[in-house]
Design a protein around this motif. Structure first.
Motif, PDB file in Angstrom:
ATOM      1  N   GLY A  87      17.555  -3.362  -8.188  1.00  9.00           N
ATOM      2  CA  GLY A  87      16.813  -2.240  -8.765  1.00  9.00           C
ATOM      3  C   GLY A  87      15.905  -1.611  -7.728  1.00  9.00           C
ATOM      4  O   GLY A  87      15.980  -1.924  -6.542  1.00  9.00           O
ATOM      5  N   TRP A  88      15.038  -0.726  -8.201  1.00 10.23           N
ATOM      6  CA  TRP A  88      14.104  -0.057  -7.302  1.00 10.23           C
ATOM      7  C   TRP A  88      12.765   0.108  -7.993  1.00 10.23           C
ATOM      8  O   TRP A  88      12.670  -0.013  -9.216  1.00 10.23           O
ATOM      9  N   ARG A  89      11.745   0.370  -7.185  1.00 12.25           N
ATOM     10  CA  ARG A  89      10.396   0.573  -7.708  1.00 12.25           C
ATOM     11  C   ARG A  89       9.636   1.490  -6.761  1.00 12.25           C
ATOM     12  O   ARG A  89      10.051   1.709  -5.626  1.00 12.25           O
ATOM     13  N   ILE A  99       5.612   2.304   5.240  1.00 12.50           N
ATOM     14  CA  ILE A  99       6.959   2.866   5.107  1.00 12.50           C
ATOM     15  C   ILE A  99       6.896   4.387   5.197  1.00 12.50           C
ATOM     16  O   ILE A  99       5.819   4.973   5.182  1.00 12.50           O
ATOM     17  N   GLN A 100       8.061   5.014   5.279  1.00 16.94           N
ATOM     18  CA  GLN A 100       8.112   6.466   5.410  1.00 16.94           C
ATOM     19  C   GLN A 100       7.631   7.135   4.120  1.00 16.94           C
ATOM     20  O   GLN A 100       7.798   6.597   3.037  1.00 16.94           O
ATOM     21  N   PRO A 101       7.040   8.319   4.236  1.00 10.58           N
ATOM     22  CA  PRO A 101       6.522   9.029   3.061  1.00 10.58           C
ATOM     23  C   PRO A 101       7.645   9.417   2.095  1.00 10.58           C
ATOM     24  O   PRO A 101       8.736   9.791   2.510  1.00 10.58           O
ATOM     25  N   GLY A 102       7.368   9.314   0.814  1.00 10.72           N
ATOM     26  CA  GLY A 102       8.327   9.707  -0.212  1.00 10.72           C
ATOM     27  C   GLY A 102       9.424   8.690  -0.464  1.00 10.72           C
ATOM     28  O   GLY A 102      10.381   8.977  -1.188  1.00 10.72           O
ATOM     29  N   ALA A 103       9.303   7.508   0.096  1.00 12.43           N
ATOM     30  CA  ALA A 103      10.346   6.494  -0.055  1.00 12.43           C
ATOM     31  C   ALA A 103      10.113   5.651  -1.298  1.00 12.43           C
ATOM     32  O   ALA A 103       8.993   5.530  -1.793  1.00 12.43           O
ATOM     33  N   ILE A 104      11.206   5.091  -1.806  1.00  9.65           N
ATOM     34  CA  ILE A 104      11.138   4.096  -2.873  1.00  9.65           C
ATOM     35  C   ILE A 104      11.508   2.754  -2.262  1.00  9.65           C
ATOM     36  O   ILE A 104      12.077   2.693  -1.179  1.00  9.65           O
ATOM     37  N   SER A 120      14.741   6.957   0.812  1.00 11.86           N
ATOM     38  CA  SER A 120      14.573   8.052  -0.141  1.00 11.86           C
ATOM     39  C   SER A 120      15.464   7.792  -1.363  1.00 11.86           C
ATOM     40  O   SER A 120      16.419   7.017  -1.296  1.00 11.86           O
ATOM     41  N   PHE A 121      15.164   8.453  -2.462  1.00 10.21           N
ATOM     42  CA  PHE A 121      15.933   8.228  -3.688  1.00 10.21           C
ATOM     43  C   PHE A 121      17.368   8.707  -3.530  1.00 10.21           C
ATOM     44  O   PHE A 121      18.292   8.090  -4.067  1.00 10.21           O
TER      45      PHE A 121
END
Length: 143
Positions: A87-89, A99-104, A120-121
């Motif tokens: 999964g992801w969060r 971590i890089q900006p905007g990452a999940i 990224s998503f």
């Protein structure tokens, strides 16, 4: 006076070496990013120990290469058939700085070892599709 000339020559050689090393980093980064099937992904194998890098899809592996390295070999290789998507969060406040900006944060398991990838998503959607479309590992057995 000769000592000044030698000192200048040594400093000039060190500066040239530094420039060549930076150029090699730039060329490697450019080649990694322009290759098909690569994406930016930070990895965390130990709690709190994030490292920036680039992932690359291979036929039977997902390869992770360090961003700040001159080595053409991947630092980690994960067998496609052994990777499980958990999964992801959203990243925590402490993780956002690493971590890089905007990452999940994507949670994966590889041979009973937990690992986290930050991406990224859109890249996550591609990774989940790549894992789901995995090759046949036995007769009548997918994945």
């Amino acid at each position: 006076m000769e000592e000044v000339g030698y000192t200048f020559a040594i400093l000039a050689a060190l500066f040239l070496l530094l420039l060549l090393t930076l150029l090699a980093f730039g060329v490697r980064r450019y080649q990694l990013r322009r290759a098909l099937g690569t994406f930016d992904a930070s990895i965390c194998m130990l709690p709190g120990s994030w490292q920036m890098g680039v992932c690359r899809y291979a036929d039977k592996h997902l390869e992770w290469l360090r961003l700040f390295s001159l080595s053409p070999r991947p630092r980690h290789r994960f067998r496609r058939s052994a990777l499980e998507l958990q999964g992801w969060r959203q990243p925590t406040e402490a993780e956002r700085a690493k971590i890089q900006p905007g990452a999940i944060v994507v949670m994966l398991r590889h041979d009973k070892q937990e690992l986290l990838l930050a991406m990224s998503f859109d890249v996550y959607a591609g990774l989940s599709s790549w894992l789901e479309a995995g090759p046949v590992i036995g007769i009548g057995t997918w994945r």
